[in-house]
Structures are given as C-alpha cells and as structure tokens.
Design an enzyme around this catalytic site. Structure first.
Site, short mmCIF file in Angstrom:
data_model
loop_
_atom_site.label_atom_id
_atom_site.label_comp_id
_atom_site.label_asym_id
_atom_site.label_seq_id
_atom_site.Cartn_x
_atom_site.Cartn_y
_atom_site.Cartn_z
N HIS A 12 0.86 -1.39 0.04
CA HIS A 12 -0.01 -0.09 -0.06
C HIS A 12 0.97 1.16 0.02
CE1 HIS A 12 -0.34 -0.67 4.67
NE2 HIS A 12 0.77 0.05 4.32
N HIS A 59 -0.92 4.91 9.75
CA HIS A 59 0.18 5.35 9.89
C HIS A 59 0.29 6.86 10.22
CE1 HIS A 59 -0.18 2.73 6.49
NE2 HIS A 59 1.42 2.45 6.48
N HIS A 193 10.50 -3.34 3.54
CA HIS A 193 11.04 -2.12 3.55
C HIS A 193 11.48 -1.40 4.97
CE1 HIS A 193 6.71 -1.46 4.11
NE2 HIS A 193 6.78 -0.15 4.39
N GLU A 240 4.68 -5.06 8.47
CA GLU A 240 3.38 -4.77 8.15
C GLU A 240 2.63 -6.02 7.49
OE1 GLU A 240 3.13 -0.16 6.71
OE2 GLU A 240 3.43 -1.81 5.16
C1 DHB Z 1 6.05 3.50 2.63
C2 DHB Z 1 5.06 3.98 3.51
C3 DHB Z 1 4.41 2.63 3.74
O1 DHB Z 1 3.21 2.81 4.61
C4 DHB Z 1 4.65 1.52 3.13
O2 DHB Z 1 3.77 0.47 3.45
C5 DHB Z 1 5.56 1.33 2.23
C6 DHB Z 1 6.33 2.54 1.90
C7 DHB Z 1 6.83 4.86 2.21
O3 DHB Z 1 6.79 6.07 2.62
O4 DHB Z 1 7.87 4.92 1.32
FE FE Z 2 2.44 0.89 5.34
#
Ligand code: DHB
Ligand code: FE
Length: 281
Positions: A12, A59, A193, A240
């Site tokens: 997402h 978030h 990530h 996540e």
């Molecule tokens: C980013 C934010 C998110 O919530 C995620 O799931 C993946 C990447 C970002 O800020 O790059």
């Molecule tokens: Fe996220």
C-alpha cells in the site's frame, strides 16, 4: 450465508497514490509496477464483491502515537480518505457496511478479540491505495468496505499467530452472516521495507519473492515466524506483512494463486500482490 470469493494481498506504498494523481502510471519507472495489477483489476471487475474487508495499519494519520489501538474495526456508514499532505485526492468516500461490521465486532468479542470500535474514521493510504489498485478510480466504489486496523507502527505489534487466529474469526463471521453477500478480503502492507534507523532503505527481494510464491500453499512458515523474524527478514515496516495472515487465515486450507506480481523497488519498497481463491469453492 455470505461467501468469501477471494483473498488478495497487496503493498500500500503511498507514492503509488501520488503516481496515480500525477498521471505517472505510464512512465518507464511506474508502468512495470502498475501493469502487474491489470489482471487483478479484471478479476475484481468480474467477481464484483458486495463487501471488501480491508486489513491495514494507520500510519499516524487517524491515530497518533499518543493513542495506538492494537486492533480497531470501523462500523461507520462511510469513511473519508485522509489528506496526507499532498492535497485532497479525487478519491470518493468509502461506503461502509455497518451491519456486517457490527456482526464482525460481535463475533470477535465472542471469540476473545476485543477491538477498538470506530464509529467515525478517516482512512489513509493503507486503505486508499489497495482499493485503487484493485478497483481503479470509479466515481463511486462498487463495494462497501469494512476496515480492520492493526497496529504495526509501534511495538509491541501483534504476533503473526494472532493475525492468523483473527483470520479464523473473520472466516467465522462471514460464514455466520445471514445474507447472500459476497466478500473479498484484502490484506495489505509490505513488502520488505525499512524507512528508519541504521537499516533505512533495506529491502529483501529474495524474501519478498518467496513470500509471494508461498503465502498460498505454505502459510505455516510465516505464521510460525516471530515478530522479530519479520523485522529482520522484511524490515521494521515490512513487518506490516503480518496483516496478510489475517486474509490467509480467513481462507480455506487449500487455495490456489490466480494472479501474482512482484516489482522492486517501488519508492523504497519491495512491492507486490497476490490474488487467491479457495480451491474447493
Ligand atoms: C512507505 C510507506 C508505507 O506505509 C509503506 O507501507 C511502504 C512505503 C513509504 O513512505 O515509502
Ligand atoms: Fe505502510
């Protein structure tokens, strides 16, 4: 009784929303990412679920770090997309399914899950982006939504096993919902990530590809990992991915993967998707 027509998992990443808004979807950077979702959107247009249960994390937009519910469920008539700082988006409000939401909350409590119940809720990219990836940009959303929010931003996050068990309860709630409605379940987040700390920028495409390949047939591997394993393998925010286990736990033991896609990096993230159907359905 209501029926699950499929389980979908997707990243997402918020920059996906920005890419759509700025008309960048056909650029060299983004086209390989967006093209992978075309079959999933066609699948959704064909299946036309009445309800989309969307499992995602806020978030720091609807809730901030002063109040972080471990689990929350929306029971509102509709949910407004939050402006996260790039300006208001041309995304319609998401119509709710309050009757089913209350049935879900009741089934959860009956099964010893006690969520925060949200009569009002604004939803961030955790929900906006998956809905756009799977339904496109309709003038009005063709499915009503049930948001399930999971804390994945501030430790202690729930365990993978707990997410699986929540999926079993979600399955029960759908199987005991006395309508002929059809339900798609969207597990969101990931893939690998890390946006902070000494490993900021970390991604793990090999582990991501294994996740996409195995989440259908070998979910035990991921259910049995610890929260710390998730952080180590997928990154602190890649954790996540535990939310996909709610979707997978709600599906039957035997599923088949109808579509899948992986692309990295999208922004600073390994990004991908699966569409699963129950094999006996
Ligand atoms: C980013 C934010 C998110 O919530 C995620 O799931 C993946 C990447 C970002 O800020 O790059
Ligand atoms: Fe996220």
């Amino acid at each position: 009784m209501a029926k699950i027509i499929g389980g979908l998992g997707t990243s997402h990443v918020p920059s996906i929303a920005v890419a759509i808004d700025k008309g960048l979807a056909d650029t060299a950077d983004w086209k390989p990412f967006f093209d992978g979702y075309i079959p999933a959107r066609a699948w959704m247009a064909d299946k036309k679920p009445d309800i989309a249960v969307v499992i995602f994390n806020d978030h720091g937009n609807a809730f901030f770090l002063d109040q972080v519910p471990t689990l929350a469920v929306g029971v509102a008539d509709s949910y407004r997309p939050i402006d996260e700082g790039w300006g208001p988006r041309a995304v319609p409000d998401f119509p709710g399914a309050p009757e089913f939401s209350w049935h879900l909350v009741d089934t959860m409590v009956e099964n010893h899950f006690d969520p925060l119940v949200c009569r009002e809720l604004e939803v961030d990219h955790g929900m906006q982006v998956p809905m756009e990836l799977f339904f496109g940009r309709p003038e009005a959303w063709p499915a009503r939504v049930v948001p399930i929010l999971v804390n994945t931003i501030q430790f202690p996050i729930p365990t993978p096993q707990r997410m699986w068990d929540l999926g079993l309860v979600l399955r029960k709630a759908i199987a005991s919902w006395d309508t002929e409605e059809t339900v798609a379940i969207l597990g969101t987040g990931g893939l690998s990530h890390q946006l902070q700390g000494s490993r900021a920028g970390f991604i793990n495409p090999e582990a991501d590809r294994a996740w996409i390949a195995e989440i259908g047939d070998n979910p035990e591997k991921y259910r049995n990992m610890t929260r710390e394993d998730y952080v180590e393998v997928f990154g602190s925010e890649g954790a996540e991915l535990i939310m996909w286990l709610v979707m997978r736990g709600a599906m039957d033991e035997k599923v088949h993967t109808v579509h899948s896609h992986y692309y990295s990096p999208a922004s600073m993230t390994g990004a991908g998707m699966v569409v699963l159907e129950n094999s006996e359905a």
